[in-house]
Design an enzyme around this catalytic site. Structure first.
Site, mmCIF file in Angstrom:
data_model
loop_
_atom_site.group_PDB
_atom_site.id
_atom_site.type_symbol
_atom_site.label_atom_id
_atom_site.label_comp_id
_atom_site.label_asym_id
_atom_site.label_seq_id
_atom_site.Cartn_x
_atom_site.Cartn_y
_atom_site.Cartn_z
ATOM 1 N N SER A 13 0.831 -1.215 0.000
ATOM 2 C CA SER A 13 0.000 0.000 0.000
ATOM 3 C C SER A 13 0.862 1.259 0.000
ATOM 4 O O SER A 13 0.478 2.279 -0.590
ATOM 5 C CB SER A 13 -0.976 0.013 1.185
ATOM 6 O OG SER A 13 -0.320 0.287 2.392
ATOM 7 N N ASN A 14 2.032 1.217 0.633
ATOM 8 C CA ASN A 14 2.913 2.391 0.568
ATOM 9 C C ASN A 14 3.443 2.600 -0.846
ATOM 10 O O ASN A 14 3.511 3.735 -1.319
ATOM 11 C CB ASN A 14 4.068 2.241 1.567
ATOM 12 C CG ASN A 14 3.682 2.698 2.962
ATOM 13 O OD1 ASN A 14 3.509 3.891 3.201
ATOM 14 N ND2 ASN A 14 3.501 1.746 3.871
ATOM 15 N N LEU A 92 15.968 -7.808 6.638
ATOM 16 C CA LEU A 92 17.077 -6.934 7.022
ATOM 17 C C LEU A 92 17.969 -6.667 5.815
ATOM 18 O O LEU A 92 18.218 -7.569 5.024
ATOM 19 C CB LEU A 92 17.910 -7.600 8.111
ATOM 20 C CG LEU A 92 17.592 -7.240 9.556
ATOM 21 C CD1 LEU A 92 18.578 -7.929 10.493
ATOM 22 C CD2 LEU A 92 17.624 -5.728 9.758
ATOM 23 N N ASN A 107 13.345 4.070 4.605
ATOM 24 C CA ASN A 107 12.398 3.062 5.092
ATOM 25 C C ASN A 107 11.270 3.774 5.820
ATOM 26 O O ASN A 107 11.422 4.900 6.289
ATOM 27 C CB ASN A 107 13.131 2.104 6.054
ATOM 28 C CG ASN A 107 12.221 1.008 6.577
ATOM 29 O OD1 ASN A 107 11.448 0.414 5.827
ATOM 30 N ND2 ASN A 107 12.287 0.726 7.870
ATOM 31 N N HIS A 109 8.602 2.942 9.050
ATOM 32 C CA HIS A 109 8.386 1.986 10.144
ATOM 33 C C HIS A 109 7.161 2.436 10.950
ATOM 34 O O HIS A 109 7.029 3.630 11.250
ATOM 35 C CB HIS A 109 9.632 1.924 11.035
ATOM 36 C CG HIS A 109 9.502 0.936 12.142
ATOM 37 N ND1 HIS A 109 9.618 -0.428 11.937
ATOM 38 C CD2 HIS A 109 9.223 1.088 13.455
ATOM 39 C CE1 HIS A 109 9.431 -1.058 13.074
ATOM 40 N NE2 HIS A 109 9.192 -0.153 14.021
HETATM 41 C C1 GAR Z 1 3.649 -0.835 6.851
HETATM 42 O O1 GAR Z 1 2.889 -0.583 7.999
HETATM 43 C C2 GAR Z 1 5.118 -0.551 7.118
HETATM 44 O O2 GAR Z 1 5.322 0.532 7.951
HETATM 45 C C3 GAR Z 1 5.532 -1.824 7.797
HETATM 46 O O3 GAR Z 1 4.885 -2.848 7.079
HETATM 47 C C4 GAR Z 1 3.671 -2.336 6.526
HETATM 48 C C5 GAR Z 1 3.711 -2.586 5.038
HETATM 49 O O4 GAR Z 1 2.499 -2.229 4.453
HETATM 50 N N1 GAR Z 1 6.942 -1.984 7.767
HETATM 51 C C6 GAR Z 1 7.636 -2.524 8.762
HETATM 52 O O5 GAR Z 1 7.118 -2.977 9.771
HETATM 53 C C7 GAR Z 1 9.131 -2.560 8.533
HETATM 54 N N2 GAR Z 1 9.801 -2.824 9.773
HETATM 55 P P1 GAR Z 1 2.364 -2.065 2.889
HETATM 56 O O6 GAR Z 1 2.966 -3.326 2.270
HETATM 57 O O7 GAR Z 1 0.896 -1.995 2.657
HETATM 58 O O8 GAR Z 1 3.098 -0.809 2.491
#
Ligand code: GAR
Length: 190
Positions: A13-14, A92, A107, A109
């Site tokens: 989604s990001n 990682l 990144n 988080h």
């Molecule tokens: C998001 O909430 C991101 O911040 C998190 O995974 C999700 C991915 O969502 N990332 C972490 O936890 C990294 N340590 P997405 O695939 O819908 O963008």
């Protein structure tokens, strides 16, 4: 126009949100390639539909993690990527990537770092009982979730929050700040 290489592991989604901010001229960049470490990542369908080049590199196909990362680096270089954008990339980052893209990798988080690093940050926040959590866009360094912070957004934790409801509100904020943090990182590239 600067080129982004977006790394995902799941729903993306990001990545979708960044692409839409580019489409609406809110972010001056191109997504040159989307790379996933999982063929099953559901976000790949959106990227393919949009005609964005997509590559899958499964770590299990390589003898060592360095070999895997060297393939990522070669792909990112081949696509002339200026900035690597980790977007739910749940692996990682090691030396080959850190060396090739030092100061050129960001990144997002789902916590207010330095609190609640690592997996399940939203559950960690609920377990601790904090009343405010949020998200952090930061540069990537060797230590997990530890690089210089570019931007953060705070989210109030409500008494009746579940991990799903808190994650949803944090994700909404991720989509508000990540493209801005990317724009800032792009302006600081040499
Ligand atoms: C998001 O909430 C991101 O911040 C998190 O995974 C999700 C991915 O969502 N990332 C972490 O936890 C990294 N340590 P997405 O695939 O819908 O963008």
């Amino acid at each position: 126009m600067p080129n982004l290489g977006v790394l995902i592991s799941g729903r993306g989604s990001n990545m979708t949100s960044i692409h839409q901010r580019i489409q609406s001229n809110e972010l001056n960049a191109t997504i040159a390639v989307v790379i996933s470490n999982k063929a099953s990542a559901t976000g790949l369908a959106y990227a393919r539909d949009q005609g964005i080049p997509v590559q899958v590199f499964e770590p299990s196909e390589f003898e060592t993690n360095d070999d895997y990362e060297s393939a990522l680096v070669a792909c990112l270089v081949a696509h002339k990527v200026d900035l690597v954008v980790l977007a739910g990339y749940m692996k990682l980052v090691g030396d080959p990537m850190l060396t090739a893209f030092a100061g050129r990798m960001v990144n997002i988080h789902p916590s207010l770092l330095p609190s609640f690093k690592g997996l399940n940050a939203q559950q960690q926040a609920l377990d601790y009982g904090v009343k405010v959590s949020g998200c952090t866009a930061h540069y990537v360094v060797k230590e997990m979730d530890a690089g210089p912070i570019i931007m953060q957004a705070a989210v109030a934790v409500q008494d009746d929050d579940t991990v799903e409801s808190l994650s949803d509100r944090i994700l909404f904020q991720e989509h508000q700040i990540y493209f801005l943090a990317i724009q800032i990182a792009l302006t600081h590239l040499d």
